[in-house]
Design a protein around this motif. Structure first.
Motif, PDB file in Angstrom:
ATOM      1  N   ARG A 179      -1.824  21.164   3.412  1.00  0.00           N
ATOM      2  CA  ARG A 179      -1.845  21.020   4.817  1.00  0.00           C
ATOM      3  C   ARG A 179      -1.063  21.804   5.532  1.00  0.00           C
ATOM      4  O   ARG A 179      -1.168  22.645   6.674  1.00  0.00           O
ATOM      5  CB  ARG A 179      -1.845  19.525   5.511  1.00  0.00           C
ATOM      6  CG  ARG A 179      -2.100  19.475   7.037  1.00  0.00           C
ATOM      7  CD  ARG A 179      -2.399  17.901   7.403  1.00  0.00           C
ATOM      8  NE  ARG A 179      -2.288  17.885   8.966  1.00  0.00           N
ATOM      9  CZ  ARG A 179      -2.382  16.705   9.620  1.00  0.00           C
ATOM     10  NH1 ARG A 179      -2.244  15.596   9.082  1.00  0.00           N
ATOM     11  NH2 ARG A 179      -2.564  17.005  10.820  1.00  0.00           N
ATOM     12  N   THR A 180       0.104  21.918   5.107  1.00  0.00           N
ATOM     13  CA  THR A 180       1.387  22.744   5.630  1.00  0.00           C
ATOM     14  C   THR A 180       0.983  24.015   5.282  1.00  0.00           C
ATOM     15  O   THR A 180       1.488  24.944   6.226  1.00  0.00           O
ATOM     16  CB  THR A 180       2.608  22.373   4.807  1.00  0.00           C
ATOM     17  OG1 THR A 180       2.901  21.003   5.126  1.00  0.00           O
ATOM     18  CG2 THR A 180       3.979  23.095   5.576  1.00  0.00           C
ATOM     19  N   LEU A 181       0.311  24.550   4.363  1.00  0.00           N
ATOM     20  CA  LEU A 181       0.590  26.241   3.995  1.00  0.00           C
ATOM     21  C   LEU A 181      -0.695  26.669   3.999  1.00  0.00           C
ATOM     22  O   LEU A 181      -1.036  27.818   3.847  1.00  0.00           O
ATOM     23  CB  LEU A 181       1.009  26.158   2.391  1.00  0.00           C
ATOM     24  CG  LEU A 181       2.429  25.814   2.211  1.00  0.00           C
ATOM     25  CD1 LEU A 181       2.673  25.776   0.858  1.00  0.00           C
ATOM     26  CD2 LEU A 181       3.372  26.391   3.231  1.00  0.00           C
ATOM     27  N   LEU A 206       9.349  23.190   4.611  1.00  0.00           N
ATOM     28  CA  LEU A 206       8.211  23.233   5.205  1.00  0.00           C
ATOM     29  C   LEU A 206       7.388  21.880   5.497  1.00  0.00           C
ATOM     30  O   LEU A 206       6.900  21.551   6.655  1.00  0.00           O
ATOM     31  CB  LEU A 206       7.384  24.598   4.925  1.00  0.00           C
ATOM     32  CG  LEU A 206       8.012  25.854   5.185  1.00  0.00           C
ATOM     33  CD1 LEU A 206       7.197  27.054   4.700  1.00  0.00           C
ATOM     34  CD2 LEU A 206       8.280  26.073   6.625  1.00  0.00           C
ATOM     35  N   ALA A 207       6.994  21.498   4.251  1.00  0.00           N
ATOM     36  CA  ALA A 207       6.213  20.259   4.262  1.00  0.00           C
ATOM     37  C   ALA A 207       7.081  19.024   4.974  1.00  0.00           C
ATOM     38  O   ALA A 207       6.433  18.552   5.741  1.00  0.00           O
ATOM     39  CB  ALA A 207       6.156  19.803   3.046  1.00  0.00           C
ATOM     40  N   ALA A 208       8.309  18.951   4.860  1.00  0.00           N
ATOM     41  CA  ALA A 208       9.204  17.912   5.384  1.00  0.00           C
ATOM     42  C   ALA A 208       9.019  18.049   6.757  1.00  0.00           C
ATOM     43  O   ALA A 208       8.764  17.360   7.946  1.00  0.00           O
ATOM     44  CB  ALA A 208      10.718  18.209   4.864  1.00  0.00           C
ATOM     45  N   ARG A 209       9.079  19.347   7.338  1.00  0.00           N
ATOM     46  CA  ARG A 209       9.233  19.628   8.845  1.00  0.00           C
ATOM     47  C   ARG A 209       7.918  19.237   9.339  1.00  0.00           C
ATOM     48  O   ARG A 209       7.745  18.672  10.599  1.00  0.00           O
ATOM     49  CB  ARG A 209       9.337  21.166   9.061  1.00  0.00           C
ATOM     50  CG  ARG A 209       9.451  21.636  10.462  1.00  0.00           C
ATOM     51  CD  ARG A 209       9.444  23.172  10.392  1.00  0.00           C
ATOM     52  NE  ARG A 209       8.006  23.622  10.227  1.00  0.00           N
ATOM     53  CZ  ARG A 209       7.698  25.173  10.242  1.00  0.00           C
ATOM     54  NH1 ARG A 209       8.596  25.882  10.450  1.00  0.00           N
ATOM     55  NH2 ARG A 209       6.423  25.136   9.932  1.00  0.00           N
ATOM     56  N   GLU A 210       6.895  19.668   8.796  1.00  0.00           N
ATOM     57  CA  GLU A 210       5.575  19.185   9.558  1.00  0.00           C
ATOM     58  C   GLU A 210       5.109  17.786   9.302  1.00  0.00           C
ATOM     59  O   GLU A 210       4.514  17.372  10.157  1.00  0.00           O
ATOM     60  CB  GLU A 210       4.191  20.003   8.537  1.00  0.00           C
ATOM     61  CG  GLU A 210       4.522  21.640   8.824  1.00  0.00           C
ATOM     62  CD  GLU A 210       4.370  21.974  10.262  1.00  0.00           C
ATOM     63  OE1 GLU A 210       3.823  21.608  11.094  1.00  0.00           O
ATOM     64  OE2 GLU A 210       5.582  22.503  10.583  1.00  0.00           O
ATOM     65  N   ARG A 211       5.718  17.149   8.329  1.00  0.00           N
ATOM     66  CA  ARG A 211       5.285  15.694   8.152  1.00  0.00           C
ATOM     67  C   ARG A 211       6.102  15.195   9.285  1.00  0.00           C
ATOM     68  O   ARG A 211       5.557  14.100   9.901  1.00  0.00           O
ATOM     69  CB  ARG A 211       5.392  15.203   6.649  1.00  0.00           C
ATOM     70  CG  ARG A 211       5.129  13.819   6.476  1.00  0.00           C
ATOM     71  CD  ARG A 211       5.094  13.451   5.177  1.00  0.00           C
ATOM     72  NE  ARG A 211       6.576  12.946   4.974  1.00  0.00           N
ATOM     73  CZ  ARG A 211       7.088  12.204   3.731  1.00  0.00           C
ATOM     74  NH1 ARG A 211       6.400  12.227   2.547  1.00  0.00           N
ATOM     75  NH2 ARG A 211       8.434  12.100   3.438  1.00  0.00           N
ATOM     76  N   ALA A 212       7.333  15.471   9.608  1.00  0.00           N
ATOM     77  CA  ALA A 212       8.206  14.667  10.409  1.00  0.00           C
ATOM     78  C   ALA A 212       7.689  15.104  11.691  1.00  0.00           C
ATOM     79  O   ALA A 212       7.944  14.081  12.766  1.00  0.00           O
ATOM     80  CB  ALA A 212       9.566  15.188  10.332  1.00  0.00           C
ATOM     81  N   THR A 213       7.006  16.097  11.975  1.00  0.00           N
ATOM     82  CA  THR A 213       6.542  16.474  13.493  1.00  0.00           C
ATOM     83  C   THR A 213       5.149  16.237  13.643  1.00  0.00           C
ATOM     84  O   THR A 213       4.550  16.770  14.763  1.00  0.00           O
ATOM     85  CB  THR A 213       6.761  18.003  13.727  1.00  0.00           C
ATOM     86  OG1 THR A 213       6.192  18.918  13.082  1.00  0.00           O
ATOM     87  CG2 THR A 213       8.399  18.222  13.690  1.00  0.00           C
ATOM     88  N   ASP A 214       4.418  15.457  12.670  1.00  0.00           N
ATOM     89  CA  ASP A 214       3.095  15.356  12.561  1.00  0.00           C
ATOM     90  C   ASP A 214       2.117  16.589  12.836  1.00  0.00           C
ATOM     91  O   ASP A 214       1.097  16.853  13.535  1.00  0.00           O
ATOM     92  CB  ASP A 214       2.651  14.314  13.678  1.00  0.00           C
ATOM     93  CG  ASP A 214       1.123  13.935  13.296  1.00  0.00           C
ATOM     94  OD1 ASP A 214       0.602  13.864  12.276  1.00  0.00           O
ATOM     95  OD2 ASP A 214       0.646  13.419  14.619  1.00  0.00           O
ATOM     96  N   TRP A 215       2.711  17.831  12.105  1.00  0.00           N
ATOM     97  CA  TRP A 215       2.237  19.068  12.022  1.00  0.00           C
ATOM     98  C   TRP A 215       2.097  19.700  13.392  1.00  0.00           C
ATOM     99  O   TRP A 215       1.409  20.768  13.714  1.00  0.00           O
ATOM    100  CB  TRP A 215       0.738  18.840  11.417  1.00  0.00           C
ATOM    101  CG  TRP A 215       0.875  18.903  10.030  1.00  0.00           C
ATOM    102  CD1 TRP A 215       0.777  19.882   8.964  1.00  0.00           C
ATOM    103  CD2 TRP A 215       1.031  17.625   9.167  1.00  0.00           C
ATOM    104  NE1 TRP A 215       1.067  19.522   7.716  1.00  0.00           N
ATOM    105  CE2 TRP A 215       0.995  17.953   7.709  1.00  0.00           C
ATOM    106  CE3 TRP A 215       1.069  16.372   9.334  1.00  0.00           C
ATOM    107  CZ2 TRP A 215       1.190  17.107   6.863  1.00  0.00           C
ATOM    108  CZ3 TRP A 215       1.333  15.274   8.425  1.00  0.00           C
ATOM    109  CH2 TRP A 215       1.086  15.768   7.192  1.00  0.00           C
TER     110      TRP A 215
END
Length: 466
Positions: A316-318, A150-159
């Motif tokens: 920030r992700t969670l 989830l953290a990787a997904r959000e970081r890659a898409t700028d949340w």
């Protein structure tokens, strides 16, 4: 149940627990021998209308439940990986149970939070992990992997996905090897990204991920408009105990702005011993890292140590902060509910504290070294035994072997048949995997009370059954 009843029943339970753990478990079949449905058939179809006495409950536990249990604390349990318990951990769990605290916020139990912070720092020091990392205790490595995805997904898409959903996402790619744990695939699926976004990187002759192959796959994805998002490496794979080369992989991840997660669920405990830390060379390049004290270290299930380089990315992700969870301490304290999937959290740090203090670093080191030495001795025994082949050499305390009989097909059939005989016999419990497309039998030594005699008598029984 009043106070006096509780004390009497608790004493009876403790007496049974002590006898079971230290003596009786050794005489039981390792894998449960009941047939499907046998336990269910002994349980009434409806709940009782009137209260029952505790003795009746305890009797049914012993008569119905125990025969239907596979005994993971048996000294001849050599299947999967261990799920060790230890006396100090059991006692800590008893204390945790009676307090019944929800450690979701610092305010809901300050000692739970601050003890967890301290234990994660102890583990960093014990294993020479990067001092700047932050840590949290998750329930399992599967949850840690899900948090990392989830953290990787959000970081890659700028949340953007958290804000607008998956329709706001570019095509993302997640890289690991076929030797990685199934939790990686499950985490990617649960994150809504689909199995098609997973890339299985080829491995070398030692079943470790090949950096050159990873580079080629990343280049292909970029050409096709797909964003390389995350790399998951493993130290101590489930099948054969292989370890990926973290340093070159980490450098590739960094040069491609990919989130780098390292899963050492089983093998991570052995990093208490300096001589095995070569397996972790390059760990400082990781964005997150997880291992399970509830496997080899003797801490009751569940307890996963999850470290992150940048806690703000995870939080920030969670984080979701409704009014009813706001407290006056705010950001001046750690609220671990922001670090994982669950809001409600058990207090898991107490058992870790009790175990580390009860055994000491030297005691834990001695246990790991002993298990590894026994595995090396077993490997020599298998190598010298006619009719058997050592397929993969010991990786820490895990090896694989097969029965040799005629051609390859006949050997495979004999291996499968032998494993069935072994587990139906009840003397020990082993599991299978596949190496280069052929079935093998795994033998993993890690139960706290296992002795060299347990290992060698088990091998003698295997040979006799063959």
């Amino acid at each position: 149940m009043n106070k006096d009843d509780f004390k009497k029943n608790a004493h009876d339970l403790i007496d049974w627990m002590a006898d079971y753990y230290f003596d009786d478990v050794k005489s039981l079949p390792v894998r449960s021998q009941v047939k499907p449905g046998a336990v269910r058939a002994q349980i009434p179809t409806a709940a009782p209308m009137e209260a029952e006495g505790f003795q009746s409950l305890f009797d049914d536990f012993r008569d119905i439940v125990i025969p239907g249990m596979t005994h993971w604390q048996h000294p001849r349990f050599f299947a999967y990986f261990p799920a060790n318990v230890s006396p100090p951990s059991v006692l800590a769990e008893m204390l945790t149970s009676i307090m019944g605290a929800n450690a979701m916020l610092w305010e809901t139990s300050p000692a739970a939070t601050e003890l967890e912070e301290a234990m994660m720092n102890w583990l960093k020091d014990m294993m020479a992990l990067p001092t700047e990392w932050s840590g949290v205790i998750q329930d399992t490595a599967s949850s840690a992997a899900f948090c990392a995805v989830l953290a990787a997904r959000e970081r890659a898409t700028d949340w953007r996905v958290n804000e607008s959903g998956l329709q706001a996402s570019d095509k993302l790619a997640f890289y690991t090897s076929a030797e990685a744990h199934s939790s990686v695939e499950k985490a990617v699926k649960m994150a809504g990204l689909g199995k098609s976004s997973i890339r299985l990187v080829p491995t070398d002759d030692d079943f470790a991920m090949k950096p050159s192959a990873l580079i080629s796959m990343i280049e292909d994805d970029r050409k096709n408009g797909t964003t390389p998002t995350m790399l998951v490496a493993t130290v101590g794979t489930t099948g054969v105990g292989a370890s990926d080369p973290l340093e070159p992989l980490g450098l590739i991840a960094r040069s491609n702005s990919m989130y780098f997660h390292v899963d050492a669920a089983w093998a991570g405990s052995a990093m208490v011993c300096p001589e095995y830390r070569y397996l972790m060379r390059g760990i400082e390049l990781a964005d997150s890292y997880a291992f399970n004290p509830h496997k080899w270290m003797g801490v009751n299930f569940d307890c996963t140590a999850h470290f992150v380089k940048d806690a703000d990315t995870l939080k920030r992700t969670l984080t979701i902060l409704p009014e009813y969870l706001k407290t006056r301490e705010g950001n001046s304290v750690t609220d671990y509910r922001d670090w994982g999937i669950q809001l409600g959290r058990r207090m898991r740090a107490l058992k870790l504290w009790f175990v580390i203090r009860s055994y000491g670093v030297e005691g834990l080191q001695a246990m790991f070294r002993n298990h590894i030495e026994m595995t090396e001795e077993l490997a020599e025994k298998i190598f010298m035994t006619e009719g058997f082949e050592l397929v993969t050499k010991p990786n820490l305390s895990l090896l694989t072997f097969r029965k040799v009989e005629g051609n390859a097909e006949e050997s495979d059939q004999a291996t499968e048949a032998l494993l069935t005989k072994i587990n139906d016999d009840g003397f020990t419990y082993l599991t299978r995997t596949v190496v280069n497309g052929r079935p093998v039998i795994r033998f993993q030594i890690g139960q706290i009370n296992t002795s060299s005699d347990d290992v060698m008598t088990t091998w003698e029984r295997i040979v006799a059954l063959s």
